[in-house]
Design a protein around this motif. Structure first.
Motif, PDB file in Angstrom:
ATOM      1  N   TRP A  13      53.939  15.559  10.160  1.00  0.00           N
ATOM      2  CA  TRP A  13      54.283  16.966  10.359  1.00  0.00           C
ATOM      3  C   TRP A  13      55.128  17.186  11.604  1.00  0.00           C
ATOM      4  O   TRP A  13      55.951  18.098  11.643  1.00  0.00           O
ATOM      5  CB  TRP A  13      53.015  17.819  10.415  1.00  0.00           C
ATOM      6  N   PHE A  14      54.947  16.355  12.629  1.00  0.00           N
ATOM      7  CA  PHE A  14      55.744  16.534  13.846  1.00  0.00           C
ATOM      8  C   PHE A  14      57.224  16.305  13.554  1.00  0.00           C
ATOM      9  O   PHE A  14      58.089  17.051  14.018  1.00  0.00           O
ATOM     10  CB  PHE A  14      55.272  15.582  14.947  1.00  0.00           C
ATOM     11  N   SER A  15      57.516  15.270  12.781  1.00  0.00           N
ATOM     12  CA  SER A  15      58.909  14.993  12.412  1.00  0.00           C
ATOM     13  C   SER A  15      59.502  16.147  11.628  1.00  0.00           C
ATOM     14  O   SER A  15      60.674  16.499  11.806  1.00  0.00           O
ATOM     15  CB  SER A  15      58.990  13.704  11.594  1.00  0.00           C
ATOM     16  N   ALA A  16      58.682  16.752  10.756  1.00  0.00           N
ATOM     17  CA  ALA A  16      59.155  17.887   9.970  1.00  0.00           C
ATOM     18  C   ALA A  16      59.472  19.085  10.859  1.00  0.00           C
ATOM     19  O   ALA A  16      60.482  19.764  10.673  1.00  0.00           O
ATOM     20  CB  ALA A  16      58.106  18.263   8.926  1.00  0.00           C
ATOM     21  N   LEU A  17      58.614  19.336  11.849  1.00  0.00           N
ATOM     22  CA  LEU A  17      58.855  20.441  12.781  1.00  0.00           C
ATOM     23  C   LEU A  17      60.134  20.206  13.579  1.00  0.00           C
ATOM     24  O   LEU A  17      60.947  21.116  13.756  1.00  0.00           O
ATOM     25  CB  LEU A  17      57.667  20.584  13.736  1.00  0.00           C
ATOM     26  N   ALA A  18      60.295  18.983  14.076  1.00  0.00           N
ATOM     27  CA  ALA A  18      61.472  18.655  14.880  1.00  0.00           C
ATOM     28  C   ALA A  18      62.745  18.739  14.050  1.00  0.00           C
ATOM     29  O   ALA A  18      63.768  19.274  14.500  1.00  0.00           O
ATOM     30  CB  ALA A  18      61.321  17.257  15.484  1.00  0.00           C
ATOM     31  N   LEU A  19      62.696  18.220  12.835  1.00  0.00           N
ATOM     32  CA  LEU A  19      63.864  18.270  11.958  1.00  0.00           C
ATOM     33  C   LEU A  19      64.192  19.709  11.578  1.00  0.00           C
ATOM     34  O   LEU A  19      65.367  20.110  11.568  1.00  0.00           O
ATOM     35  CB  LEU A  19      63.598  17.444  10.696  1.00  0.00           C
ATOM     36  N   GLY A  20      63.173  20.498  11.301  1.00  0.00           N
ATOM     37  CA  GLY A  20      63.395  21.885  10.917  1.00  0.00           C
ATOM     38  C   GLY A  20      64.073  22.693  12.005  1.00  0.00           C
ATOM     39  O   GLY A  20      65.040  23.422  11.744  1.00  0.00           O
ATOM     40  N   VAL A  21      63.605  22.552  13.244  1.00  0.00           N
ATOM     41  CA  VAL A  21      64.199  23.323  14.332  1.00  0.00           C
ATOM     42  C   VAL A  21      65.602  22.805  14.658  1.00  0.00           C
ATOM     43  O   VAL A  21      66.484  23.577  15.057  1.00  0.00           O
ATOM     44  CB  VAL A  21      63.290  23.295  15.584  1.00  0.00           C
TER      45      VAL A  21
END
Length: 305
Positions: A13-21
């Motif tokens: 989920w951290f990678s998803a948050l970073a990629l999303g922002v």
């Protein structure tokens, strides 16, 4: 949303948050930017085209170089990448110069430097004990902290719309603090003599570089989003009095000063007062942090921690 769901299910989920922002930051590339866009372009030109002795004396543009030396060197390093995008942006006399390549370079330079901020947030999350929490992702302290930091709306506005470079500086501060909570990184923290003091000195140097490379008056509020980890009153009486003083200061600068005779003779006075007032608070905060780092016992010693 689908990518986030998949990442959350696999523990990424951290990678998803970073990629999303990061994707959001890319979408903001063509948006409005303030005069700071030209300010930083001019500083790229100054540091690239002139010898060091002239950096703080060049006045072709009204946006003279007025940030601390560490930031000037940062602009100098960036300028050697900028020359491969558009050499004309590095001409000191090209005032208010703008091109599609210049826009892309300056926007992407902020996004790229945020890599340090993302890494620092990741390291800070390692310091949180997430064993005694619910199974839902939204109940995990690490997830909540990551969202609050990575998707910080203030940083998005100030850096990626207004145009500044606060993300990587904020990341440097967070990374320094994370290292205080990760004593095993050098296998030296708990030794009683030199190595422990050596590590703390390194941390203080990193914090100092953040402090002296930061423009004070308009980003002081970013300190308020630093995660608090001790269970005690947030402010003492002196700190509360100082924060309350920001109200009268704002009233004087914005509503009283414009009607005084000083408006014409001293137009810079409101900015000067605000900068000095915030500088006092930030210096106090860093001094208090230094004392805590040097005097408090190493973390991880007590059962509670």
């Amino acid at each position: 949303m689908a990518a986030f769901t998949i990442a959350a299910g696999t523990g990424n989920w951290f990678s998803a948050l970073a990629l999303g922002v990061t994707l959001l930051k890319c979408l903001l590339i063509p948006t409005y930017h303030s005069t700071d866009f030209e300010v930083h372009r001019n500083w790229l030109a100054i540091t690239h085209s002139l010898p060091i002795s002239q950096w703080y004396y060049e006045a072709t543009s009204e946006w003279t170089l007025d940030y601390p030396p560490f930031f000037a060197w940062f602009e100098y390093i960036l300028s050697h990448v900028a020359k491969y995008f558009d050499q004309e942006m590095l001409n000191v006399r090209n005032l208010n110069y703008s091109s599609s390549r210049t826009l892309l370079f300056q926007r992407f330079s902020v996004i790229f430097m945020d890599v340090l901020f993302v890494y620092a947030v990741h390291e800070c999350c390692k310091c949180i004990d997430g064993k005694k929490v619910g199974k839902e992702l939204t109940e995990k302290p690490k997830f909540i902290l990551s969202v609050l930091l990575l998707w910080n709306f203030g940083l998005l506005i100030v850096d990626h719309i207004h145009f500044q470079y606060n993300g990587f500086l904020f990341g440097l501060m967070l990374l320094s603090i994370a290292r205080l909570f990760q004593p095993s990184i050098f296998c030296l923290w708990f030794k009683p003599q030199g190595p422990r003091g050596f590590l703390r000195c390194l941390t203080l140097c990193a914090l100092s570089s953040f402090m002296f490379g930061w423009h004070v008056h308009e980003k002081a509020i970013l300190l308020a989003i630093l995660p608090m980890r001790k269970e005690k009153p947030l402010f003492n009486w002196m700190e509360t009095f100082y924060l309350l003083g920001l109200g009268p200061l704002e009233v004087c600068c914005e509503f009283v000063f414009p009607f005084t005779s000083w408006k014409v003779k001293y137009p810079f006075l409101p900015l000067l007062l605000t900068s000095v007032y915030c500088a006092v608070g930030i210096t106090y905060a860093w001094f208090k942090l230094y004392v805590s780092v040097l005097i408090d016992p190493p973390v991880g010693k007590t059962k509670k921690q």
